[in-house]
Enzyme design. Structure first.
Site, PDB file in Angstrom:
ATOM      1  N   SER A 153      -4.774   2.299   5.974  1.00 34.38           N
ATOM      2  CA  SER A 153      -4.417   2.329   4.757  1.00 34.38           C
ATOM      3  C   SER A 153      -5.044   1.329   3.847  1.00 34.38           C
ATOM      4  O   SER A 153      -5.009   0.263   4.770  1.00 34.38           O
ATOM      5  CB  SER A 153      -2.787   2.063   4.418  1.00 34.38           C
ATOM      6  OG  SER A 153      -2.408   1.838   3.031  1.00 34.38           O
ATOM      7  N   TYR A 167       4.794  -2.323   6.566  1.00 34.49           N
ATOM      8  CA  TYR A 167       4.016  -1.278   6.440  1.00 34.49           C
ATOM      9  C   TYR A 167       2.579  -1.575   6.356  1.00 34.49           C
ATOM     10  O   TYR A 167       1.499  -1.447   7.139  1.00 34.49           O
ATOM     11  CB  TYR A 167       4.145  -0.496   5.191  1.00 34.49           C
ATOM     12  CG  TYR A 167       3.288   0.705   4.996  1.00 34.49           C
ATOM     13  CD1 TYR A 167       3.377   2.049   5.756  1.00 34.49           C
ATOM     14  CD2 TYR A 167       2.169   0.615   4.154  1.00 34.49           C
ATOM     15  CE1 TYR A 167       2.607   2.916   5.661  1.00 34.49           C
ATOM     16  CE2 TYR A 167       1.258   1.857   4.000  1.00 34.49           C
ATOM     17  CZ  TYR A 167       1.379   2.814   4.719  1.00 34.49           C
ATOM     18  OH  TYR A 167       0.526   3.864   4.507  1.00 34.49           O
TER      19      TYR A 167
END
Length: 263
Positions: A153, A167
């Site tokens: 990501s 995350y």
């Protein structure tokens, strides 16, 4: 050196973890449409079956389901064993993701929540990679290495605007793990690369896009959200002859979001 052979993935065997929904589902369809055999795994067995039925209706490649709960080590061990019974895979694609908006506030963050995200997004990636390495080695060759594609990501490359402590940290760790694997497994004719994805249209992102869609688009230099073709195309490139010499790379698939100026 024609484009048809350079980007061909017909006949390849692909494991897509988290392949029933979201980005994983996009990747699964890209492979099936182009003639690969795809094994979809996630803890939601019903979603896996639905995705397999939809993909097989396309009449191109072939999709199969092997459900597994990736929080459970025994489940991923069984997944690797089942895959070994059925195939000798020469290409792997990962889509292990958690919604970045679901984390607790900083001052209330329970330790088990952080551990849970790191387990799914980082620890189990290593575990499953290790377990399927014998299959990858068996199928690999000097000019046609086996492939590992980890789905990272852009939040692992920058400090995200939303506070996603576990995350973003897990994705940053995944990027580096992928590079470390590339160094070790390259000697065994296995490549390891990462796609650092930006915002994509998916059920996981639906609520976020509904509330902040225009602001998110404004932060993307190309002015749009990612499409299935964008992430599937990157995976097809890395899995084909065209990507056979790419190893240890982190490729941003984000419309330029990671380098966009913040005002």
């Amino acid at each position: 050196m024609d484009s048809a052979s350079l980007f061909d993935v017909k006949g390849k065997v692909v494991l897509v973890t988290g392949g029933a929904k979201g980005i994983g589902r996009m990747i699964s369809e890209g492979y099936v449409v182009n003639g690969a055999t795809v094994y979809i795994s996630s803890r939601d067995a019903k979603a896996c079956d639905q995705a397999v039925n939809e993909l097989n209706a396309l009449g191109k490649g072939k999709a199969h389901a092997i459900p597994a709960n990736f929080y459970n080590y025994d489940d991923i061990k069984k997944l690797a064993e089942e895959l070994a019974k059925r195939e000798s895979s020469d290409s792997m694609s990962w889509s292990i993701t958690l919604a970045p908006t679901g984390e607790p506030p900083y001052d209330e963050y329970p330790t088990e929540a952080f551990t849970r995200v790191l387990t799914l997004n980082l620890h189990r990636v290593f575990d499953l990679t290790r377990l399927v390495t014998p299959l990858l080695e068996k199928a690999a060759g000097p000019n046609n290495p086996a492939r590992i594609i980890n789905i990272g990501s852009i939040d692992g490359l920058r400090v995200p605007s939303l506070e996603t402590f576990a995350y973003s940290s897990s994705k940053a760790g995944l990027h580096h793990l992928s590079r470390t694997l590339a160094n070790h497994l390259g000697k065994r004719n296995i490549t390891s690369n990462t796609l650092a994805c930006g915002p994509f249209e998916s059920k996981m992102m639906a609520a976020t896009l509904k509330s902040f869609g225009e602001a998110i688009k404004a932060g993307v230099p190309l002015g749009r959200i990612g499409s299935p073709q964008d992430v599937a195309g990157a995976c097809l490139f890395l899995s084909s002859r065209a990507g056979a010499y790419i190893n240890g790379a982190t490729i941003t698939v984000d419309g330029g979001s990671a380098i966009a100026a913040k005002i």
